[in-house]
Motif scaffolding. Structure first.
Motif, PDB file in Angstrom:
ATOM      1  N   SER A  86      72.494  31.625 -15.328  1.00  0.00           N
ATOM      2  CA  SER A  86      72.450  32.945 -15.975  1.00  0.00           C
ATOM      3  C   SER A  86      73.730  33.192 -16.755  1.00  0.00           C
ATOM      4  O   SER A  86      74.838  32.965 -16.242  1.00  0.00           O
ATOM      5  CB  SER A  86      72.272  34.042 -14.926  1.00  0.00           C
ATOM      6  OG  SER A  86      72.414  35.321 -15.506  1.00  0.00           O
ATOM      7  N   SER A  88      75.128  35.850 -17.411  1.00  0.00           N
ATOM      8  CA  SER A  88      75.929  36.926 -16.810  1.00  0.00           C
ATOM      9  C   SER A  88      76.959  36.402 -15.813  1.00  0.00           C
ATOM     10  O   SER A  88      77.911  37.098 -15.458  1.00  0.00           O
ATOM     11  CB  SER A  88      75.019  37.950 -16.122  1.00  0.00           C
ATOM     12  OG  SER A  88      74.245  37.335 -15.114  1.00  0.00           O
ATOM     13  N   ASP A  89      76.794  35.155 -15.363  1.00  0.00           N
ATOM     14  CA  ASP A  89      77.719  34.568 -14.391  1.00  0.00           C
ATOM     15  C   ASP A  89      78.890  33.843 -15.033  1.00  0.00           C
ATOM     16  O   ASP A  89      79.760  33.335 -14.322  1.00  0.00           O
ATOM     17  CB  ASP A  89      76.968  33.580 -13.485  1.00  0.00           C
ATOM     18  CG  ASP A  89      75.922  34.248 -12.612  1.00  0.00           C
ATOM     19  OD1 ASP A  89      76.106  35.436 -12.270  1.00  0.00           O
ATOM     20  OD2 ASP A  89      74.906  33.589 -12.294  1.00  0.00           O
ATOM     21  N   PHE A  90      78.912  33.772 -16.361  1.00  0.00           N
ATOM     22  CA  PHE A  90      79.919  32.954 -17.052  1.00  0.00           C
ATOM     23  C   PHE A  90      80.556  33.698 -18.215  1.00  0.00           C
ATOM     24  O   PHE A  90      80.019  34.687 -18.714  1.00  0.00           O
ATOM     25  CB  PHE A  90      79.273  31.653 -17.554  1.00  0.00           C
ATOM     26  CG  PHE A  90      78.704  30.798 -16.447  1.00  0.00           C
ATOM     27  CD1 PHE A  90      79.507  29.907 -15.757  1.00  0.00           C
ATOM     28  CD2 PHE A  90      77.371  30.909 -16.082  1.00  0.00           C
ATOM     29  CE1 PHE A  90      78.997  29.135 -14.731  1.00  0.00           C
ATOM     30  CE2 PHE A  90      76.846  30.144 -15.050  1.00  0.00           C
ATOM     31  CZ  PHE A  90      77.667  29.257 -14.373  1.00  0.00           C
TER      32      PHE A  90
END
Length: 226
Positions: A86, A88-90
């Motif tokens: 995802s 959003s995690d990076f």
């Protein structure tokens, strides 16, 4: 970092895959700046390595460093499947080349959506050599990702010089232009060339891998300070 899982080429028994130096050069740029690097690929596990990238004349200092780095070798053998990644995690995503991405990442839905998500979340996307082939699927999902954007990637001239023109389904330079990109390249083949346009950072060839990573790091550091 998103890597290819593809190794077959057209009209030949020769194989392709990840160009190892285009992984190791950026990988250590990121690691040396204390970034955590997660490796993903369409199929997960160990990606195929282009045999040509292991030839002595193509070995870089980062290749030699990698050979003695058990942590990095374990990570490369155990890439996660891109379906589970995802944006959003990076903070950013980086696509190395080798001819493999022209076959799988160029048409991979999960990869295309990932790039769209990074851009929509105002996070940078970087790719080098044939890695920009991943932008093809992203542009199918959202044409504005490439239309009118200054980009680069492995050139038609370079493709002829490596004698692989008859082993690929299309040339990356022509495909990027067909999708509306403003394609640029170095005057001399195989010399470093990097283009930055908004959140998109692209490098032309293996010599551009480290500089493309440095451009991405500079963008991330600038964003931290804003």
């Amino acid at each position: 970092m998103v890597l290819t899982s593809h190794q077959q080429m057209l009209n030949t028994d020769s194989t392709t895959g990840l160009w190892i130096g285009e992984f190791t050069d950026p990988y250590y740029e990121f690691r040396d700046k204390n970034y955590t690097v997660v490796l993903a690929s369409p199929k997960g596990g160990s990606p195929p390595i282009d045999p040509m990238s292991k030839l002595t004349e193509n070995i870089t200092a980062s290749n030699r460093r990698f050979k003695d780095d058990d942590f990095a070798k374990h990570a490369l053998k155990h890439t996660v499947e891109i379906d589970g990644v995802s944006a959003s995690d990076f903070d950013a995503v980086f696509y190395p080349g080798g001819h493999g991405p022209m076959f799988d990442l160029a048409s991979n839905d999960a990869s295309g959506r990932l790039i769209v998500d990074f851009i929509s979340q105002n996070k940078p996307v970087a790719a080098v050599c044939h890695g920009p082939a991943a932008l093809i699927k992203a542009a199918e999902l959202q044409p504005s990702i490439l239309k009118g954007k200054q980009v680069t990637g492995f050139s038609n001239a370079e493709e002829k010089l490596v004698f692989r023109s008859n082993n690929i389904p299309y040339t990356l330079e022509d495909k990027l232009k067909a999708l509306g990109a403003d394609y640029h390249k170095a005057l001399i083949p195989f010399t470093s060339h990097v283009e930055t346009d908004g959140l998109l950072i692209t490098g032309q060839n293996p010599a551009s891998a480290g500089p493309t990573a440095k451009a991405l790091i500079a963008m991330l550091e600038a964003n931290k300070n804003n």
